[in-house]
Design a protein around this motif. Sequence first.
Motif, PDB file in Angstrom:
ATOM      1  N   GLY A 176      16.825   0.958  12.264  1.00 14.48           N
ATOM      2  CA  GLY A 176      15.798   0.070  11.722  1.00 14.48           C
ATOM      3  C   GLY A 176      15.618   0.228  10.231  1.00 14.48           C
ATOM      4  N   ARG A 177      15.699   1.479   9.764  1.00 10.15           N
ATOM      5  CA  ARG A 177      15.546   1.730   8.320  1.00 10.15           C
ATOM      6  C   ARG A 177      16.701   1.111   7.538  1.00 10.15           C
ATOM      7  NH1 ARG A 177      15.050   1.404   3.948  1.00 10.15           N
ATOM      8  NH2 ARG A 177      14.234   2.838   2.355  1.00 10.15           N
ATOM      9  N   LEU A 178      17.913   1.127   8.116  1.00 13.29           N
ATOM     10  CA  LEU A 178      19.087   0.608   7.417  1.00 13.29           C
ATOM     11  C   LEU A 178      19.249  -0.906   7.566  1.00 13.29           C
ATOM     12  CD1 LEU A 178      21.705   3.377   8.316  1.00 13.29           C
ATOM     13  CD2 LEU A 178      20.406   3.106   6.197  1.00 13.29           C
ATOM     14  N   THR A 179      18.454  -1.517   8.442  1.00  8.48           N
ATOM     15  CA  THR A 179      18.557  -2.979   8.651  1.00  8.48           C
ATOM     16  C   THR A 179      17.237  -3.659   8.304  1.00  8.48           C
ATOM     17  OG1 THR A 179      18.053  -2.630  11.010  1.00  8.48           O
ATOM     18  CG2 THR A 179      20.375  -2.774  10.391  1.00  8.48           C
ATOM     19  N   SER A 180      16.285  -3.639   9.219  1.00  7.71           N
ATOM     20  CA  SER A 180      15.043  -4.384   9.041  1.00  7.71           C
ATOM     21  C   SER A 180      14.272  -3.929   7.805  1.00  7.71           C
ATOM     22  CB  SER A 180      14.157  -4.214  10.279  1.00  7.71           C
ATOM     23  OG  SER A 180      14.843  -4.599  11.442  1.00  7.71           O
ATOM     24  N   LEU A 181      14.152  -2.636   7.578  1.00  9.40           N
ATOM     25  CA  LEU A 181      13.351  -2.144   6.445  1.00  9.40           C
ATOM     26  C   LEU A 181      14.150  -2.084   5.156  1.00  9.40           C
ATOM     27  CD1 LEU A 181      11.154   0.692   8.002  1.00  9.40           C
ATOM     28  CD2 LEU A 181      10.536  -1.668   7.446  1.00  9.40           C
ATOM     29  N   TRP A 188       8.043   9.069  24.286  1.00 14.44           N
ATOM     30  CA  TRP A 188       8.430   7.680  24.515  1.00 14.44           C
ATOM     31  C   TRP A 188       7.775   6.724  23.515  1.00 14.44           C
ATOM     32  CZ3 TRP A 188      12.384   5.523  26.460  1.00 14.44           C
ATOM     33  CH2 TRP A 188      13.077   6.086  27.533  1.00 14.44           C
ATOM     34  N   THR A 189       6.550   7.031  23.060  1.00 14.18           N
ATOM     35  CA  THR A 189       5.931   6.153  22.059  1.00 14.18           C
ATOM     36  C   THR A 189       6.718   6.184  20.754  1.00 14.18           C
ATOM     37  OG1 THR A 189       4.447   7.930  21.323  1.00 14.18           O
ATOM     38  CG2 THR A 189       3.622   6.449  23.023  1.00 14.18           C
ATOM     39  N   VAL A 190       7.250   7.348  20.405  1.00 10.43           N
ATOM     40  CA  VAL A 190       8.051   7.474  19.188  1.00 10.43           C
ATOM     41  C   VAL A 190       9.352   6.693  19.327  1.00 10.43           C
ATOM     42  CG1 VAL A 190       9.133   9.098  17.593  1.00 10.43           C
ATOM     43  CG2 VAL A 190       7.036   9.745  18.784  1.00 10.43           C
ATOM     44  N   VAL A 191       9.946   6.754  20.521  1.00 10.63           N
ATOM     45  CA  VAL A 191      11.149   5.954  20.784  1.00 10.63           C
ATOM     46  C   VAL A 191      10.832   4.471  20.605  1.00 10.63           C
ATOM     47  CG1 VAL A 191      12.863   5.288  22.518  1.00 10.63           C
ATOM     48  CG2 VAL A 191      12.101   7.667  22.376  1.00 10.63           C
ATOM     49  N   GLY A 192       9.661   4.065  21.086  1.00 13.32           N
ATOM     50  CA  GLY A 192       9.258   2.667  20.963  1.00 13.32           C
ATOM     51  C   GLY A 192       9.119   2.220  19.522  1.00 13.32           C
ATOM     52  N   VAL A 193       8.546   3.069  18.679  1.00 12.73           N
ATOM     53  CA  VAL A 193       8.416   2.730  17.254  1.00 12.73           C
ATOM     54  C   VAL A 193       9.792   2.521  16.637  1.00 12.73           C
ATOM     55  CG1 VAL A 193       7.640   3.514  14.989  1.00 12.73           C
ATOM     56  CG2 VAL A 193       6.237   3.958  17.005  1.00 12.73           C
ATOM     57  N   GLY A 194      10.703   3.431  16.922  1.00 11.16           N
ATOM     58  CA  GLY A 194      12.055   3.292  16.389  1.00 11.16           C
ATOM     59  C   GLY A 194      12.726   2.017  16.854  1.00 11.16           C
ATOM     60  N   TYR A 210      17.381   9.551  20.645  1.00 12.98           N
ATOM     61  CA  TYR A 210      17.272   8.091  20.734  1.00 12.98           C
ATOM     62  C   TYR A 210      16.235   7.576  19.743  1.00 12.98           C
ATOM     63  CZ  TYR A 210      20.169   7.438  24.905  1.00 12.98           C
ATOM     64  OH  TYR A 210      21.224   7.364  25.778  1.00 12.98           O
ATOM     65  N   ALA A 211      15.105   8.278  19.621  1.00  9.33           N
ATOM     66  CA  ALA A 211      14.062   7.857  18.684  1.00  9.33           C
ATOM     67  C   ALA A 211      14.585   7.860  17.250  1.00  9.33           C
ATOM     68  CB  ALA A 211      12.852   8.776  18.806  1.00  9.33           C
ATOM     69  N   VAL A 212      15.292   8.928  16.890  1.00  7.26           N
ATOM     70  CA  VAL A 212      15.842   9.028  15.537  1.00  7.26           C
ATOM     71  C   VAL A 212      16.915   7.965  15.310  1.00  7.26           C
ATOM     72  CG1 VAL A 212      17.167  10.498  13.970  1.00  7.26           C
ATOM     73  CG2 VAL A 212      15.315  11.478  15.331  1.00  7.26           C
ATOM     74  N   ALA A 256       0.820  -1.208   0.000  1.00 12.27           N
ATOM     75  CA  ALA A 256       0.000   0.000   0.000  1.00 12.27           C
ATOM     76  C   ALA A 256       0.857   1.262   0.000  1.00 12.27           C
ATOM     77  CB  ALA A 256      -0.929  -0.008   1.214  1.00 12.27           C
ATOM     78  N   GLU A 257       1.996   1.201   0.702  1.00 10.46           N
ATOM     79  CA  GLU A 257       2.927   2.332   0.745  1.00 10.46           C
ATOM     80  C   GLU A 257       4.347   1.794   0.569  1.00 10.46           C
ATOM     81  OE1 GLU A 257       4.725   5.071   0.220  1.00 10.46           O
ATOM     82  OE2 GLU A 257       2.863   5.994   0.935  1.00 10.46           O
ATOM     83  N   PRO A 258       4.800   1.677  -0.677  1.00 12.37           N
ATOM     84  CA  PRO A 258       6.114   1.081  -0.949  1.00 12.37           C
ATOM     85  C   PRO A 258       7.295   1.936  -0.494  1.00 12.37           C
ATOM     86  CG  PRO A 258       5.148   1.916  -2.978  1.00 12.37           C
ATOM     87  CD  PRO A 258       4.092   2.033  -1.930  1.00 12.37           C
ATOM     88  N   ARG A 259       7.075   3.204  -0.222  1.00 11.55           N
ATOM     89  CA  ARG A 259       8.167   4.061   0.255  1.00 11.55           C
ATOM     90  C   ARG A 259       8.375   3.780   1.741  1.00 11.55           C
ATOM     91  NH1 ARG A 259       5.618   9.666  -1.484  1.00 11.55           N
ATOM     92  NH2 ARG A 259       3.858   8.559  -0.521  1.00 11.55           N
ATOM     93  N   ARG A 260       9.408   3.021   2.036  1.00 11.96           N
ATOM     94  CA  ARG A 260       9.582   2.514   3.392  1.00 11.96           C
ATOM     95  C   ARG A 260       9.867   3.619   4.400  1.00 11.96           C
ATOM     96  NH1 ARG A 260      12.347  -3.490   2.616  1.00 11.96           N
ATOM     97  NH2 ARG A 260      10.996  -4.087   0.877  1.00 11.96           N
ATOM     98  N   THR A 261      10.577   4.637   3.980  1.00 13.29           N
ATOM     99  CA  THR A 261      10.848   5.754   4.886  1.00 13.29           C
ATOM    100  C   THR A 261       9.561   6.489   5.223  1.00 13.29           C
ATOM    101  OG1 THR A 261      13.079   6.023   3.979  1.00 13.29           O
ATOM    102  CG2 THR A 261      12.165   7.878   5.209  1.00 13.29           C
ATOM    103  N   VAL A 262       8.691   6.640   4.239  1.00 11.40           N
ATOM    104  CA  VAL A 262       7.403   7.289   4.473  1.00 11.40           C
ATOM    105  C   VAL A 262       6.562   6.454   5.424  1.00 11.40           C
ATOM    106  CG1 VAL A 262       5.226   7.992   3.399  1.00 11.40           C
ATOM    107  CG2 VAL A 262       7.404   8.506   2.277  1.00 11.40           C
ATOM    108  N   LEU A 263       6.561   5.135   5.227  1.00 12.54           N
ATOM    109  CA  LEU A 263       5.813   4.241   6.111  1.00 12.54           C
ATOM    110  C   LEU A 263       6.293   4.377   7.548  1.00 12.54           C
ATOM    111  CD1 LEU A 263       3.796   1.865   6.499  1.00 12.54           C
ATOM    112  CD2 LEU A 263       5.739   0.337   6.115  1.00 12.54           C
ATOM    113  N   LEU A 264       7.611   4.385   7.729  1.00 15.41           N
ATOM    114  CA  LEU A 264       8.176   4.505   9.079  1.00 15.41           C
ATOM    115  C   LEU A 264       7.825   5.860   9.692  1.00 15.41           C
ATOM    116  CD1 LEU A 264       9.949   3.600  11.410  1.00 15.41           C
ATOM    117  CD2 LEU A 264      11.959   4.294  10.098  1.00 15.41           C
ATOM    118  N   GLY A 265       7.956   6.909   8.910  1.00 15.26           N
ATOM    119  CA  GLY A 265       7.625   8.241   9.412  1.00 15.26           C
ATOM    120  C   GLY A 265       6.161   8.363   9.792  1.00 15.26           C
TER     121      GLY A 265
END
Length: 272
Positions: free
Chosen positions: A262-267, A169-175, A254-256, A103-112
């Motif tokens: 995560g963007r450079l590994t999992s995604l 803290w929720t943003v840190v958790g997502v990262g 820390y969140a960033v 649905a959203e192939p731009r992985r950076t956009v999805l993460l953001g």
Amino acid sequence: MRAALVTEYRKLVTTRLWWVLLASMAAYMAFLAGVMAFALVQDPESIGGAPGAGPGAPMAPEQVAGTIYTLATSLGYVFPVVVGALSMTGEFRHQTITPSLLAEPRRTVLLGAKMLSCVVVGLLFGLVGTGATVGAGAATLALLGEPTYLSDPAVLRSAGLSVLALAVWTVVGVGFGTWLTNQVVVIVVLLAFTQFVEPVLRLVLGQFAWADGISKYLPGAAGEAITGSSFYADSGMAAGLLPSWAGLLVLLGYAVLFAVLGRLTSLRRDIT
């Protein structure tokens, strides 16, 4: 980006887990605030005062109120950080990451989008967690005949900033959940670090003058610094805090950092 934000927000709030954790946080923080208020009033010397005040020096009444009202950022931030992390690890656990990327192939956009959508839920956790803490703490102080300082601007400011800290803290958790995508591992690591590893590190590092600067930059200490009040620092068990703005920048850092990892590994890997 707007479509991705709406999608991620709906995915988050249509599950039952977030409100179960929200209710658990409210009950947990109300209990802790009531117990802490009772303990500090009945035996104020059981917990020392600020660093340099000497062993056993009790905290001032205003400091007691501020410490109680910001307990959510000291002891309850595990709830919003876990919610944020599960919003991403759940995608991998239930294999919904594939249709999400279709649905959203731009992985950076999805993460953001996922990080931004969690801010709304984080603010709710901040409001409920802080509200439960202030409500139970103030009620206990009033019942014991102690001033609540609910009209004190400094105390109210700390309580308000507690909402902001918990939202971050929720943003840190997502990262973090983007970097380590195994849901079981993430939960274990977060629980162990927030409830045991960091508190022990802060207590140990607080005993050495050369380590004061290190402990201030730990994630939990940075979150507390946002409010300007801390159970660990106010009681003299740990080093002091960074300025409020510096704590916010460190926690966002820390969140960033986790999000970039995560963007450079999992995604970055092929996902099927």
